[in-house]
Design an enzyme around this catalytic site. Structure first.
Site, PDB file in Angstrom:
ATOM      1  N   THR A   1       0.821  -1.216   0.000  1.00  0.00           N
ATOM      2  CA  THR A   1       0.000   0.000   0.000  1.00  0.00           C
ATOM      3  C   THR A   1       0.854   1.264   0.000  1.00  0.00           C
ATOM      4  O   THR A   1       1.866   1.353   0.705  1.00  0.00           O
ATOM      5  CB  THR A   1      -0.923   0.012   1.229  1.00  0.00           C
TER       6      THR A   1
ATOM      7  N   GLN B   1     -34.898  -8.364  22.196  1.00  0.00           N
ATOM      8  CA  GLN B   1     -33.523  -8.825  22.412  1.00  0.00           C
ATOM      9  C   GLN B   1     -33.243 -10.082  21.598  1.00  0.00           C
ATOM     10  O   GLN B   1     -32.146 -10.249  21.048  1.00  0.00           O
ATOM     11  CB  GLN B   1     -33.290  -9.088  23.904  1.00  0.00           C
TER      12      GLN B   1
ATOM     13  N   GLY C   1     -25.508  -0.281  29.577  1.00  0.00           N
ATOM     14  CA  GLY C   1     -24.370   0.446  30.132  1.00  0.00           C
ATOM     15  C   GLY C   1     -23.181  -0.439  30.402  1.00  0.00           C
ATOM     16  O   GLY C   1     -22.026  -0.034  30.213  1.00  0.00           O
TER      17      GLY C   1
ATOM     18  N   THR D   1     -11.445  -2.963   5.484  1.00  0.00           N
ATOM     19  CA  THR D   1     -10.749  -2.245   4.415  1.00  0.00           C
ATOM     20  C   THR D   1      -9.340  -2.738   4.121  1.00  0.00           C
ATOM     21  O   THR D   1      -8.795  -2.406   3.071  1.00  0.00           O
ATOM     22  CB  THR D   1     -10.694  -0.726   4.713  1.00  0.00           C
TER      23      THR D   1
ATOM     24  N   GLU E   1      -6.448  -5.787   3.283  1.00  0.00           N
ATOM     25  CA  GLU E   1      -6.505  -6.995   2.445  1.00  0.00           C
ATOM     26  C   GLU E   1      -7.632  -6.899   1.411  1.00  0.00           C
ATOM     27  O   GLU E   1      -8.251  -7.900   1.055  1.00  0.00           O
ATOM     28  CB  GLU E   1      -6.674  -8.253   3.302  1.00  0.00           C
TER      29      GLU E   1
ATOM     30  N   ASP F   1     -10.476  -3.581   0.121  1.00  0.00           N
ATOM     31  CA  ASP F   1     -11.673  -2.877   0.577  1.00  0.00           C
ATOM     32  C   ASP F   1     -12.908  -3.714   0.240  1.00  0.00           C
ATOM     33  O   ASP F   1     -13.024  -4.264  -0.860  1.00  0.00           O
ATOM     34  CB  ASP F   1     -11.754  -1.516  -0.127  1.00  0.00           C
TER      35      ASP F   1
END
Length: 687
Positions: free
Chosen positions: A179, A377, A445, A466, A468, A470
């Site tokens: 890259t 849930q 929480g 993103t 290896e 995108d």
């Protein structure tokens, strides 16, 4: 033009044949085959499924359970190597390196030998160390999959002989420098150059501008001693230009002195700094100023340069060499898809156990109920649990195909694995990223407390979408392969193995839905694997057919690039639909191969939830073409909610079957013993 006309003629001919077949099928609908009594019993069952957790776990964990247990036991015996909740970047990097050295040298687990010999064992190790600390999993992957893998897969015997031991025992920490600041996904657009100097028999590595600085390079900032540098190979020529660009190749470039660890002349290294996550990995940026390396440092499996500067290759074009080079690097994508499922297992385990433990509200004058008893849930977590199981079997299938590809080098299998790894990496990592936030929210929480891990899991995993490749780009590769397969069908070609179901799609799945079967709403029918697979395949085939027609239409006025962009969202939906189909196919096959009856029953229930929930999520597509009548759509929705409830009834057993010890999940609200959960939590804050 002749190709298009022939294709259109064949489409019209096939369409006429389908109309005749459709009339016949409407008059004489084919009733479902209920010869499989076991499937019938499982589908019709309205009692709670009994699960033998140990047998299900044995089936899930498979043949590499022992090596993963060795990893878990090693870190359980070394609490000094466990990553604390609060840790500075530099300390985390140092700890991550010590963790990796500990696994390899102290525990005696040598992953590199398995990269080529037994990839499934290697990926099992990667999953296990990633469960301890995701930074450790990525650092190990950089060392062995990327740096080591480039030497094994792109080099020849001389490179393996020279570097294997040093990579294996971590004497040669290395990097994978592909890259650049200006280029990531477009690898052919890389600007770093390697110019051959015939006078000295060397390559000269140069960074021509700031945009070509190698960026986000793992192991570069602190620990790396070598880098596999991807650069354009420039050779002297006799034409007017005086040089020839032979395309992107890979070169081994020493970046630090092996004894002093000082940066070598001509190389400039900077730290990419603190990141959102994975701060145990030392990402750096590299600039090269006339760095000379021996000609032998070219990884020359697909192309070589002789002493006099002549280029030779068994592959005739730059594009073919480039495709072969990238094709050998798909192991990274395979590993990310597999590891992402491991992350999802941890998150869904913590969220499910907490949801069973936590009690809030209830009927008047009666005890409070578990929050997992609430339908909302269940809706959040149970389809996610089902998807985790589905992804587990799909990525195991991918690893098996990848292992077979490494042994046989079969060309058709190479193409198949390339597309499948791209699709599963994109789909699974995107799903896991979304699910991590849902799990955090589902735990209220307490899910926000760092000690309960959702924050670190979410931040560390986020980049999986993103690097290896995108995910949006990878899905386009899948869509491109599907369109290519579609075109080849009309030219009489054969289809790759993964696309076998498309052989008959134009004749079967593209016919107008049968108005009789479109109204069937019985539970046995909706939980029949044939109905589920047919529905998934039908959707993919419709999307493929319509995408091909749209692309051809727009190509006439916009050109290929413009037409692709005009159809892009359609193509992404097509790719996702195809991958969901592959996932379902592998889940159904896994159930058939399961030797234990109680495990088969549990897996069938989970698979039914995965399938019906996906159909319901895209019910608009099925309704638009009358594949599903309104009464059937309603029945699918009701069944999905009922199956979520049924899966909830065995949710504890299902997450326990992942067999993740408490010292691996390391979240007080997600430990196996509900009695001790709050006790551990209060002790953590000092009570």
């Amino acid at each position: 033009m002749e190709h298009n006309q022939t294709m259109e003629d064949e489409v019209q001919s096939a369409s006429a044949a389908r109309r005749i077949q459709r009339l016949s099928s409407h008059l004489n609908p084919i009733l479902p085959d209920h010869s499989d009594n076991l499937e019938l019993q499982l589908c019709a069952s309205r009692v709670k499924v009994s699960v033998n957790t140990q047998r299900l776990s044995d089936f899930m964990r498979g043949k590499h359970r022992d090596i993963q247990e060795r990893v878990y036991e090693y870190f359980n015996s070394r609490p000094d190597l466990l990553t604390p909740i609060e840790i500075l970047k530099d300390e985390h990097r140092d700890l991550c390196a010590r963790q990796l050295l500990g696994v390899v040298r102290d525990a005696g687990i040598k992953p590199f030998r398995y990269v080529a010999e037994d990839p499934s064992k290697y990926f099992a190790i990667i999953e296990a160390v990633g469960s301890i600390d995701m930074s450790l999993g990525i650092k190990m992957g950089v060392q062995y999959s990327l740096w080591g893998g480039s030497v094994l897969n792109l080099g020849t015997k001389k490179h393996k002989d020279k570097y294997f031991e040093g990579i294996d025992n971590l004497e040669y920490f290395g990097c994978f420098a592909m890259t650049e600041l200006h280029h990531g996904s477009n690898v052919q657009g890389l600007q770093t150059v390697a110019t051959f100097d015939p006078l000295t028999d060397e390559f000269i590595i140069n960074t021509p501008n700031d945009g070509a600085i190698k960026w986000w390079i793992g192991n570069a900032a602190v620990h790396g001693k070598f880098a596999t540098v991807f650069a354009k190979l420039i050779l002297p020529s006799q034409d007017k230009k005086g040089i020839s660009d032979m395309g992107v190749h890979a070169f081994i470039v020493p970046i630090r002195d092996l004894k002093t660890h000082q940066t070598l002349p001509g190389i400039e290294i900077h730290d990419c700094g603190h990141k959102i996550g994975l701060n145990g990995v030392d990402n750096g940026a590299l600039r090269f100023r006339s760095v000379r390396i021996p000609r032998d440092n070219l990884l020359n499996r697909f192309g070589d340069v002789s002493r006099d500067g002549k280029y030779t290759s068994s592959l005739p074009t730059i594009n073919k060499r480039f495709a072969a080079t990238l094709g050998e690097l798909v192991g990274g994508r395979v590993g990310l898809a597999y590891s992402s499922v491991g992350v999802l297992k941890i998150a869904v385990t913590i969220a499910t156990r907490y949801s069973l433990l936590r009690q809030q509200f209830g009927p008047p004058k009666k005890p409070e109920i578990s929050i997992l008893d609430y339908q909302s849930q269940q809706h959040k977590l149970m389809p996610m649990l089902a998807s985790t199981y589905a992804f587990h079997f799909a990525t195991l299938h991918l690893v098996d195909k990848y292992s077979e590809m490494k042994k046989t080098h079969d060309e058709e299998l190479v193409v198949d694995v390339h597309a499948l790894s791209a699709g599963l990496k994109a789909y699974v990592t995107s799903y896991t990223a979304k699910s991590l936030s849902i799990c955090r929210q589902a735990c209220g929480g307490h899910g926000y407390a760092a000690v309960n891990r959702f924050g670190s899991l979410r931040n560390d995993h986020d980049i999986f979408q993103t690097f290896e490749g995108d995910n949006t780009v990878l899905l386009q590769q899948v869509a491109g392969d599907l369109l290519k397969q579609y075109k080849e069908k009309f030219q009489g070609g054969t289809l790759s193995v993964t696309w076998n179901y498309l052989r008959d799609s134009m004749n079967t799945y593209l016919s107008q839905p049968n108005p009789v079967t479109a109204r069937w709403e019985g539970e046995i029918h909706l939980r029949d694997p044939k109905f589920q697979l047919d529905a998934f395949r039908y959707r993919t085939s419709r999307l493929l057919h319509s995408a091909a027609l749209r692309f051809r239409k727009h190509s006439k006025t916009l050109g290929s690039f413009g037409a692709w962009n005009r159809c892009l969202n359609h193509l992404l939906t097509l790719a996702e639909s195809h991958i969901e189909t592959i996932i379902l196919e592998n889940f159904i096959e896994a159930i058939r191969s399961c030797p234990d009856a109680s495990s088969r029953a549990a897996l069938k229930l989970v698979c039914d939830l995965y399938a019906t929930e996906r159909i319901w999520n895209d019910i608009g597509t099925y309704r638009n073409v009358d594949y599903v009548a309104p009464n059937k759509a309603k029945a699918i929705h009701k069944l999905t909610e009922y199956l979520s409830f049924q899966v909830k009834e065995i949710a504890r057993e299902l997450v326990d079957a992942f067999d993740l010890p408490d010292h691996v999940t390391r979240a007080p609200i997600g430990i196996q013993s509900p009695v001790e959960a709050y006790t551990q939590y209060t002790q953590y804050v000092g009570f």
